[in-house]
Design a protein around this motif. Structure first.
Motif: not given
Length: 100
Positions: A17-18, A24-25, A31-34
């Motif tokens: 899921r990740v 999608a980012l 992506r790093r922040d997520f």
């Protein structure tokens, strides 16, 4: 002889899921922040798990309850993902200014 393939682990399902969300980012920075936020969340969950001797995440009496290993496996996998995106950061170049 064919090896029996085990069903995907709790961590495998989560990481699938990740990875889908990461695609999608729009940027590696996002992506790093997520991933960083996900690591923070999992560390908090693990702290609650440890403080409550596992009761905070118990979903019944059956098998399949989360274990400390599940948390460690997830945090290690997220850390590896974070490292991959950190390695992709654009190189910062420093330009020497000349004095006039």
């Amino acid at each position: 002889m064919e090896a029996n393939r085990a069903s995907p682990s709790r961590t495998d399902r989560y990481l699938t899921r990740v990875e889908t969300h990461l695609r999608a980012l729009k940027s590696d920075a996002t992506r790093r922040d997520f991933i960083s936020r996900e690591i923070d969340k999992w560390e908090e969950r693990y702290a609650r798990f440890v403080e409550s001797a596992g009761e905070s995440h118990r979903g019944g009496d059956g098998s399949g309850q989360p274990t400390a290993f599940d948390f460690a496996e997830t945090l290690i996998a997220l850390g590896a993902m974070q490292s991959r995106y950190a390695e992709r950061q654009p190189e910062v170049r420093h330009v020497r200014l000349q004095r006039a």
